[in-house]
Motif scaffolding. Structure first.
Motif, PDB file in Angstrom:
ATOM      1  N   HIS A  73      46.925  40.563  28.852  1.00 15.52           N
ATOM      2  CA  HIS A  73      47.708  39.471  29.095  1.00 15.52           C
ATOM      3  C   HIS A  73      47.859  39.554  30.818  1.00 15.52           C
ATOM      4  O   HIS A  73      47.753  40.828  31.275  1.00 15.52           O
ATOM      5  N   PRO A  74      47.703  38.691  31.599  1.00 12.78           N
ATOM      6  CA  PRO A  74      48.056  38.661  33.009  1.00 12.78           C
ATOM      7  C   PRO A  74      49.291  39.572  33.255  1.00 12.78           C
ATOM      8  O   PRO A  74      50.418  39.583  32.512  1.00 12.78           O
ATOM      9  N   ILE A  75      49.098  40.513  34.263  1.00 14.52           N
ATOM     10  CA  ILE A  75      50.421  41.303  34.752  1.00 14.52           C
ATOM     11  C   ILE A  75      50.930  40.754  36.107  1.00 14.52           C
ATOM     12  O   ILE A  75      50.207  40.603  37.075  1.00 14.52           O
ATOM     13  N   SER A  76      52.263  40.708  36.312  1.00 14.76           N
ATOM     14  CA  SER A  76      52.793  40.231  37.331  1.00 14.76           C
ATOM     15  C   SER A  76      53.866  41.227  37.728  1.00 14.76           C
ATOM     16  O   SER A  76      54.849  41.588  37.045  1.00 14.76           O
ATOM     17  N   ILE A  77      53.803  41.855  39.184  1.00 16.84           N
ATOM     18  CA  ILE A  77      54.809  42.674  39.661  1.00 16.84           C
ATOM     19  C   ILE A  77      55.260  42.175  40.776  1.00 16.84           C
ATOM     20  O   ILE A  77      54.546  41.939  41.781  1.00 16.84           O
ATOM     21  N   TYR A  78      56.802  42.389  40.894  1.00 20.37           N
ATOM     22  CA  TYR A  78      57.424  41.707  42.130  1.00 20.37           C
ATOM     23  C   TYR A  78      58.470  42.671  42.528  1.00 20.37           C
ATOM     24  O   TYR A  78      59.327  43.028  41.804  1.00 20.37           O
ATOM     25  N   ASN A  79      58.347  42.785  43.802  1.00 15.61           N
ATOM     26  CA  ASN A  79      59.555  43.542  44.408  1.00 15.61           C
ATOM     27  C   ASN A  79      60.135  42.639  45.601  1.00 15.61           C
ATOM     28  O   ASN A  79      59.604  41.532  45.761  1.00 15.61           O
ATOM     29  N   VAL A  80      60.993  43.030  46.420  1.00 14.38           N
ATOM     30  CA  VAL A  80      61.516  42.131  47.496  1.00 14.38           C
ATOM     31  C   VAL A  80      60.460  41.773  48.433  1.00 14.38           C
ATOM     32  O   VAL A  80      60.414  40.859  49.025  1.00 14.38           O
ATOM     33  N   LYS A  81      59.527  42.706  48.592  1.00 15.23           N
ATOM     34  CA  LYS A  81      58.669  42.606  49.969  1.00 15.23           C
ATOM     35  C   LYS A  81      57.230  41.948  49.319  1.00 15.23           C
ATOM     36  O   LYS A  81      56.659  41.095  50.212  1.00 15.23           O
ATOM     37  N   ARG A  82      56.901  42.236  48.068  1.00 13.74           N
ATOM     38  CA  ARG A  82      55.281  41.852  47.791  1.00 13.74           C
ATOM     39  C   ARG A  82      55.603  41.367  46.282  1.00 13.74           C
ATOM     40  O   ARG A  82      56.088  41.796  45.369  1.00 13.74           O
ATOM     41  N   SER A  83      54.558  40.529  45.971  1.00 13.09           N
ATOM     42  CA  SER A  83      54.013  39.952  44.938  1.00 13.09           C
ATOM     43  C   SER A  83      52.831  40.307  44.336  1.00 13.09           C
ATOM     44  O   SER A  83      51.926  40.090  45.111  1.00 13.09           O
ATOM     45  N   PHE A  84      52.671  40.965  43.187  1.00  7.26           N
ATOM     46  CA  PHE A  84      51.192  41.217  42.783  1.00  7.26           C
ATOM     47  C   PHE A  84      50.955  40.667  41.598  1.00  7.26           C
ATOM     48  O   PHE A  84      51.688  41.021  40.464  1.00  7.26           O
ATOM     49  N   TYR A  85      49.919  39.890  41.386  1.00 12.35           N
ATOM     50  CA  TYR A  85      49.363  39.460  40.006  1.00 12.35           C
ATOM     51  C   TYR A  85      47.904  39.755  39.718  1.00 12.35           C
ATOM     52  O   TYR A  85      47.089  39.680  40.527  1.00 12.35           O
ATOM     53  N   VAL A  86      47.605  40.368  38.452  1.00 14.15           N
ATOM     54  CA  VAL A  86      46.402  40.541  38.094  1.00 14.15           C
ATOM     55  C   VAL A  86      46.125  40.113  36.751  1.00 14.15           C
ATOM     56  O   VAL A  86      46.988  40.231  35.892  1.00 14.15           O
ATOM     57  N   ALA A  87      44.933  39.481  36.584  1.00 10.88           N
ATOM     58  CA  ALA A  87      44.584  38.828  35.177  1.00 10.88           C
ATOM     59  C   ALA A  87      42.922  39.269  34.946  1.00 10.88           C
ATOM     60  O   ALA A  87      42.122  39.381  35.984  1.00 10.88           O
ATOM     61  N   ARG A  88      42.608  39.513  33.712  1.00 11.48           N
ATOM     62  CA  ARG A  88      41.112  39.631  33.321  1.00 11.48           C
ATOM     63  C   ARG A  88      40.494  38.481  33.323  1.00 11.48           C
ATOM     64  O   ARG A  88      40.963  37.222  33.020  1.00 11.48           O
ATOM     65  N   VAL A  89      39.338  38.262  34.117  1.00  8.15           N
ATOM     66  CA  VAL A  89      38.453  36.905  34.231  1.00  8.15           C
ATOM     67  C   VAL A  89      36.952  37.377  33.770  1.00  8.15           C
ATOM     68  O   VAL A  89      36.741  38.354  33.854  1.00  8.15           O
ATOM     69  N   ASN A  90      35.955  36.286  33.790  1.00 13.07           N
ATOM     70  CA  ASN A  90      34.671  36.251  33.783  1.00 13.07           C
ATOM     71  C   ASN A  90      34.096  36.252  35.203  1.00 13.07           C
ATOM     72  O   ASN A  90      34.639  34.830  35.707  1.00 13.07           O
ATOM     73  N   VAL A  91      33.618  36.921  35.648  1.00 16.02           N
ATOM     74  CA  VAL A  91      33.220  36.572  37.127  1.00 16.02           C
ATOM     75  C   VAL A  91      31.724  36.498  37.267  1.00 16.02           C
ATOM     76  O   VAL A  91      31.096  36.941  36.371  1.00 16.02           O
ATOM     77  N   PHE A  92      31.359  35.581  37.869  1.00 13.89           N
ATOM     78  CA  PHE A  92      29.832  34.993  38.081  1.00 13.89           C
ATOM     79  C   PHE A  92      29.493  34.413  39.523  1.00 13.89           C
ATOM     80  O   PHE A  92      30.448  34.261  40.261  1.00 13.89           O
ATOM     81  N   ASP A  93      28.259  34.532  39.993  1.00 12.53           N
ATOM     82  CA  ASP A  93      27.857  34.098  41.263  1.00 12.53           C
ATOM     83  C   ASP A  93      27.569  32.595  41.323  1.00 12.53           C
ATOM     84  O   ASP A  93      26.788  32.211  40.434  1.00 12.53           O
ATOM     85  N   SER A  94      28.171  31.991  42.374  1.00  4.30           N
ATOM     86  CA  SER A  94      27.673  30.653  42.371  1.00  4.30           C
ATOM     87  C   SER A  94      26.297  30.175  43.180  1.00  4.30           C
ATOM     88  O   SER A  94      26.117  31.250  43.719  1.00  4.30           O
ATOM     89  N   PRO A  95      26.191  29.305  43.206  1.00  2.00           N
ATOM     90  CA  PRO A  95      24.667  28.761  43.723  1.00  2.00           C
ATOM     91  C   PRO A  95      24.977  29.235  45.260  1.00  2.00           C
ATOM     92  O   PRO A  95      23.885  29.352  45.987  1.00  2.00           O
ATOM     93  N   ASP A  96      25.930  29.076  45.895  1.00  2.39           N
ATOM     94  CA  ASP A  96      26.262  29.372  47.339  1.00  2.39           C
ATOM     95  C   ASP A  96      26.380  30.873  47.605  1.00  2.39           C
ATOM     96  O   ASP A  96      26.518  31.369  48.771  1.00  2.39           O
TER      97      ASP A  96
END
Length: 121
Positions: A73-96
């Protein structure tokens, strides 16, 4: 006559359309990362394909190490200075030539709550 014309057009579109094999081969597993830095109000988005890249990005912003296991599942980490979010996805190259992604469909998480009454002090 109409039926043969429709059949001819459908064969034409199917012959020049992308096959499912090409779509599956062009997409790769990867990670989508969003980092919000509240100290200088910056917003960074990354699309990477390896866990080492995720570790390097996390190490750059948080000055500590992150050990990623299997991300279900997506992971979200937050402290007072920064917020970090990571999730698995399928990556592909667009025509551009840019990298884009499609979100994975995660299963729903259900938590069974007990039917006990809350404690009042």
């Amino acid at each position: 006559m109409k039926l043969s014309f429709i059949l001819l057009i459908s064969v034409f579109f199917f012959s020049f359309g992308p096959t499912t094999e090409k779509e599956e081969n062009s997409s790769r597993p990867g990670f989508y990362i969003v980092v919000e830095d509240y100290t200088d109000r910056t917003y960074h988005k990354f699309i990477v394909e390896s866990k080492d890249s995720v570790d390097n990005i996390f190490n750059h912003f948080f000055k500590s190490e992150l050990e990623l296991g299997e991300i279900n599942h997506p992971i979200s980490i937050y402290n007072v200075k920064r917020s970090f979010y990571v999730a698995r996805v399928n990556v592909f190259d667009s025509p551009d030539g840019k990298k884009k992604f499609k979100n994975l469909k995660y299963s729903n998480v259900y938590i069974k709550r007990s039917k006990l009454k809350p404690v009042t002090l």
